[in-house]
Design an enzyme around this catalytic site. Sequence first.
Site, PDB file in Angstrom:
ATOM      1  N   ASP A 169       0.811  -1.304   0.146  1.00  0.00           N
ATOM      2  CA  ASP A 169      -0.151  -0.069  -0.079  1.00  0.00           C
ATOM      3  C   ASP A 169       0.885   1.324   0.039  1.00  0.00           C
ATOM      4  O   ASP A 169       1.678   1.363   0.766  1.00  0.00           O
ATOM      5  CB  ASP A 169      -0.858  -0.052   1.235  1.00  0.00           C
ATOM      6  CG  ASP A 169      -2.140  -0.955   1.155  1.00  0.00           C
ATOM      7  OD1 ASP A 169      -2.267  -1.525   0.147  1.00  0.00           O
ATOM      8  OD2 ASP A 169      -2.898  -0.946   2.017  1.00  0.00           O
ATOM      9  N   LYS A 177      -8.101   0.768  -5.356  1.00  0.00           N
ATOM     10  CA  LYS A 177      -9.363   0.139  -4.689  1.00  0.00           C
ATOM     11  C   LYS A 177     -10.341   0.901  -5.005  1.00  0.00           C
ATOM     12  O   LYS A 177     -10.564   1.928  -5.225  1.00  0.00           O
ATOM     13  CB  LYS A 177      -9.273   0.174  -3.020  1.00  0.00           C
ATOM     14  CG  LYS A 177      -8.231  -0.887  -2.564  1.00  0.00           C
ATOM     15  CD  LYS A 177      -8.213  -0.448  -1.019  1.00  0.00           C
ATOM     16  CE  LYS A 177      -7.020  -0.976  -0.254  1.00  0.00           C
ATOM     17  NZ  LYS A 177      -7.041  -2.628  -0.397  1.00  0.00           N
ATOM     18  N   GLY A 228      -5.526  -2.870   8.577  1.00  0.00           N
ATOM     19  CA  GLY A 228      -5.226  -1.492   9.410  1.00  0.00           C
ATOM     20  C   GLY A 228      -5.016  -1.917  10.793  1.00  0.00           C
ATOM     21  O   GLY A 228      -4.913  -1.177  11.733  1.00  0.00           O
ATOM     22  N   ARG A 238      -6.536 -20.490   6.818  1.00  0.00           N
ATOM     23  CA  ARG A 238      -6.640 -21.788   7.359  1.00  0.00           C
ATOM     24  C   ARG A 238      -8.149 -22.541   6.849  1.00  0.00           C
ATOM     25  O   ARG A 238      -8.189 -23.563   6.502  1.00  0.00           O
ATOM     26  CB  ARG A 238      -6.536 -21.713   8.738  1.00  0.00           C
ATOM     27  CG  ARG A 238      -5.222 -21.995   9.399  1.00  0.00           C
ATOM     28  CD  ARG A 238      -4.823 -22.573  10.819  1.00  0.00           C
ATOM     29  NE  ARG A 238      -3.534 -22.364  11.259  1.00  0.00           N
ATOM     30  CZ  ARG A 238      -2.807 -23.679  10.951  1.00  0.00           C
ATOM     31  NH1 ARG A 238      -3.191 -24.708  10.527  1.00  0.00           N
ATOM     32  NH2 ARG A 238      -1.668 -23.696  11.524  1.00  0.00           N
ATOM     33  N   GLY A 298      -3.456  -7.301   8.061  1.00  0.00           N
ATOM     34  CA  GLY A 298      -2.650  -7.258   9.405  1.00  0.00           C
ATOM     35  C   GLY A 298      -1.128  -7.958   9.364  1.00  0.00           C
ATOM     36  O   GLY A 298      -0.710  -8.150  10.268  1.00  0.00           O
ATOM     37  N   GLY A 301      -0.263  -3.687   3.992  1.00  0.00           N
ATOM     38  CA  GLY A 301      -0.951  -2.272   3.874  1.00  0.00           C
ATOM     39  C   GLY A 301      -0.325  -1.591   4.834  1.00  0.00           C
ATOM     40  O   GLY A 301       1.026  -0.862   4.638  1.00  0.00           O
ATOM     41  N   SER A 302      -0.738  -1.139   6.101  1.00  0.00           N
ATOM     42  CA  SER A 302      -0.209  -0.350   6.950  1.00  0.00           C
ATOM     43  C   SER A 302       1.013  -0.816   7.523  1.00  0.00           C
ATOM     44  O   SER A 302       1.718   0.119   8.108  1.00  0.00           O
ATOM     45  CB  SER A 302      -1.299  -0.145   7.939  1.00  0.00           C
ATOM     46  OG  SER A 302      -2.717  -0.272   7.357  1.00  0.00           O
TER      47      SER A 302
END
Lengths: 194, 298
Positions: free
Chosen positions: B30, B87, B159, B171, B220, B241-242
């Site tokens: 990101d 996005k 995030g 999983r 995450g 991302g973050s």
Amino acid sequence: MTVAILALQGAFVEHQHMLGRLGVQSFEIRQRQDLLKSFDSLIIPGGESTTIRKLICEFSMYDDIRERILGGTPVFGTCAGLITLSKEISGDVTDADPPLKLMDITACRNGYGRQLGSFFCRSDFVGKNIPMTFIRAPFIESAGPNVEILSTVDGKAVAARQRNMLVTAFHPELTDDTAVHEYFLSMSRTAPQT
Amino acid sequence: MSEIQTILTNERYELNRNLAQMLKGGVIMDVTTPEQAKIAEAAGACAVMALERIPADIRAAGGVSRMSDPKMIKGIQQAVSIPVMAKCRIGHFAEAQILEAIEIDYIDESEVLSPADDKYHIDKTEFKVPFVCGAKDLGEALRRISEGASMIRTKGEPGTGDVVQAVRHMRLMQSEIRRLVSLSKDELYDAAKQLQVPYELALYVHEHGKLPVVNFAAGGVATPADAALMMQLGAEGVFVGSGIFKSGNPEKRAQAIVKAVTNFNDPHVLAALSEDLGEAMVGINEQEIELLMAERGK
């Protein structure tokens, strides 16, 4: 015969499957020590050429791979692999990591533009009409006198050979046609042992 | 030929699936500015996701979150040579049309943004550009594919810097795939009904033991170890991302995650990569989250 496949990033599994169909053993090269294993020829797959070139340098494989190829080990580069083997890169270049500078060609990166420019066609490769898949592909903008052009599409060179080096701008590993891989394996079989 | 088979053999769709194959073994990062995009490219990202605010800031800011300004996305397209994704909101086909008009390489129809439609996803077969969609389980993944998605990612919980949901989704998807493989062919009709997916897609999974498209981990991932965990659980690549630009040393962390994805099976390499990366993003625990983005769009 054993083929090593550079598996730093990209579509390397597809090459493994293709070689498997042809009954040829292969293994992945993910770090420098993997280059010490015995292999007869090398494939540099499609993927993002900036990422692949970056990781070749970061994992200290640049000189080792160059020496192997200069020593005569047959190598086959598809798409990003073509860019990686080229002497020069033109077109869309924003990064700093060098190509291996082995094959006397200038690769025009993202030569057909963005993903909307990706396309499929059929054309001749060494006298055989085969399917060709181009994904954000490069083409060969210019080539030295020692380079044999093996395919052209719309007047642009998209497959070539120089001594022990074979490159295609398209992805034979994404189709069912084994012609290009068979051509590469025949190059590998006739190569002088190194 | 059934409609699903028609989709799966459509030439444009095939080219779009193929692009996702080229991204495998890579990290998609990101970025919010051309400068960040350059850092990501220099670190070895195989693509970037252009967005105005990274998920951690979207979460903090609240309110309605929409497609980014096309001008900002074009700035990033000009700054780097790797594929650029962006996005759009779930169901917002007009945003998707705009992204196609600026020749985006991949559209993420994403639960990170506020959904524009609480019932229907975009009919992605109407587009030439490819789509990636999030999924929590096999049913969601196959429904998105039947709508024309040519790449899937876990939803995770964007995030947060907490990998627990991405692990749960990966999983679950893998175990449901194994279950479909183990069924007999006549049991697949009922399985397809339970999963609420077309029979042909259930049959594909049964025969191939995998999704018909590339499957990445997302939501995450904050450390090289997180990336390696997701790869060992069956992800074919990773979205971060973050985790990068909310950390102490983005350049170094970005590069470490790229190398971790290549050598996800070598703990010695991973140990060296995990050293001295500076502060990781602080993150939020699953229990502390008020808004579960993964619950958007099923």
